[in-house]
Design an enzyme around this catalytic site. Structure first.
Site, short mmCIF file in Angstrom:
data_model
loop_
_atom_site.label_atom_id
_atom_site.label_comp_id
_atom_site.label_asym_id
_atom_site.label_seq_id
_atom_site.Cartn_x
_atom_site.Cartn_y
_atom_site.Cartn_z
N ASP A 192 0.80 -1.05 0.01
CA ASP A 192 -0.02 0.02 0.08
C ASP A 192 0.92 1.28 -0.08
O ASP A 192 1.67 1.46 -0.78
CB ASP A 192 -0.99 -0.02 1.16
N TYR A 330 -2.96 11.19 1.64
CA TYR A 330 -3.57 11.00 0.00
C TYR A 330 -3.52 12.45 -0.53
O TYR A 330 -3.32 12.77 -1.65
CB TYR A 330 -5.01 10.60 0.29
N HIS A 382 -4.54 -7.55 -0.11
CA HIS A 382 -3.72 -6.34 -0.32
C HIS A 382 -3.05 -6.16 0.94
O HIS A 382 -1.81 -5.36 1.13
CB HIS A 382 -4.90 -5.16 -0.13
#
Length: 404
Positions: A192, A330, A382
């Site tokens: 990630d 982000y 993930h």
């Protein structure tokens, strides 16, 4: 060991620059968390029988019931504190990290970075097998010294009070951290955000990285990534494996709305810092495959994760009040998530089937011209270190053998 004899002779930690750390949540905070869970105001059930509108009400209610009635934070708190935890200030910000040295001679230093919605809890399952391989089916020559930092704004690290803490700055801080520990040359691994940060660090500081490993490979050709993001048909000329990866990525892009709002308006998500169940719902909706897995977990099925695993990570974020500061990464990021960065150091790639896409070897070879190991797994998603720790540990042992 080749060309890195000095990499495994760490200096003693200085009490002036590196402080020992442990975390003990105040009971009042745990009591408040319990009260807030019970006070959740529930909406009506979604008018669909799948995940198409987001996390199903039944899944969240099952999570909340277990959280309120059965979950014990003190268990994972004791586990965290059982490892050597430290805090050091780098570039004006407190950086938390776990640092476990192996007892084995010639162990290689490796820095491992988590992602969102994650924390150092993701990697705790792989610490002992990496540092003490002879107790976990390995050999002494498989050993690593392990450093696991908390990304700025996450967990026990400081929350940036200024902009600029994107992947580049984090990568530079990680190199400084490793040098401060006496590791001028080291390996790095991540998934990630940890994968993206590791790629960036490998490009910025190739002289410091002996090699890197990733379970979130940044390999998608730009034209393929652009088509998948835009919902266009797959470009011509893709192999069957590449077309399958394209379809996975195209599907994933339809269900990452959280990334768009966190990337543009993270402060607007303030409600998730006020409602623990709201925070949990946000965390569960990372990707469709992970949501399906966690839904099965709270339906009582046995999976790579347990109910406690899921809630350990959410509760850490709640107790440290790092929901919003975590989202801001982000906003800070200016890179595409899965496109190649131009990494030139040796690379180990772990390709899991329930990742956002399972990276084809053909793409990985082009993105990582010095790739030394590639493994296409038949299970896992993930959060590899968390879900399939044995598989990831085996990849790290086998993948880095040639660098010893």
């Amino acid at each position: 060991m080749k060309n890195n004899e000095n990499a495994v002779a760490p200096a003693m930690e200085s009490t002036e620059t590196i402080r020992a750390f442990q975390f003990h949540a105040p009971q009042a905070d745990l009591d408040d968390l319990h009260r807030r869970i019970l006070a959740t105001r529930w909406p009506e059930k979604e008018p669909v029988n799948d995940n198409s509108q987001g996390v199903p009400l039944a899944v969240v209610q099952a999570l909340a019931k277990y959280w309120a009635d059965n979950y014990d934070w003190r268990k994972v708190e004791a586990k965290i504190n059982s490892y050597p935890n430290f805090i050091t200030t780098i570039d004006g910000l407190d950086i938390h990290f776990i640092h476990v040295r192996s007892k084995h001679e010639n162990a290689l230093p490796i820095l491992i970075t988590h992602g969102w919605p994650g924390s150092i809890i993701e990697q705790m399952k792989i610490i002992d097998p990496l540092t003490n391989p002879t107790a976990y089916g390995g050999k002494a020559e498989d050993a690593f010294h392990v450093v696991i930092p908390s990304i700025p704004g996450y967990g026990f690290s400081g929350r940036p009070a200024e902009t600029g803490w994107g992947p580049e700055r984090i990568g530079k801080a990680w190199v400084e951290l490793m040098k401060r520990l006496g590791y001028d040359k080291f390996l790095a691994q991540g998934g990630d955000w940890g994968g993206l940060i590791t790629d960036v660090m490998a490009v910025q500081s190739p002289d410091n990285l002996l090699g890197m490993a990733t379970n979130f490979p940044c390999t998608v050709p730009p034209e393929v990534n652009n088509a998948a993001f835009s919902g266009l048909p797959a470009p011509d000329g893709l192999s069957g494996e590449e077309k399958e990866a394209y379809d996975q990525l195209s599907f994933a892009y339809k269900y990452v709305s959280y990334a768009f709002i966190m990337g543009s308006r993270p402060q607007t998500l303030l409600a998730t810092a006020d409602s623990p169940v709201g925070l949990a719902t946000m965390f569960l909706d990372h990707d469709q495959k992970s949501l399906e897995l966690i839904s099965r977990v709270f339906a009582g099925e046995s999976e790579g994760l347990t109910r406690d695993d899921v809630l350990d990570n959410i509760t850490l974020c709640w107790l440290t009040n790092t929901a919003i500061s975590g989202y801001r990464l982000y906003w800070e990021n200016k890179y595409p998530f899965v496109a190649p960065f131009g990494v030139k150091v040796p690379v180990v790639v772990s390709a899991f089937p329930d990742e956002l896409y399972q990276a084809p070897k053909s793409w990985a070879e082009k993105a990582y011209p010095k790739m030394i190991y590639y493994k296409k797994h038949n299970k896992g998603g993930h959060f590899a270190a968390w879900e399939q720790p044995e598989l990831l540990v085996e990849d790290l042992r086998e993948g880095f053998k040639s660098l010893r």
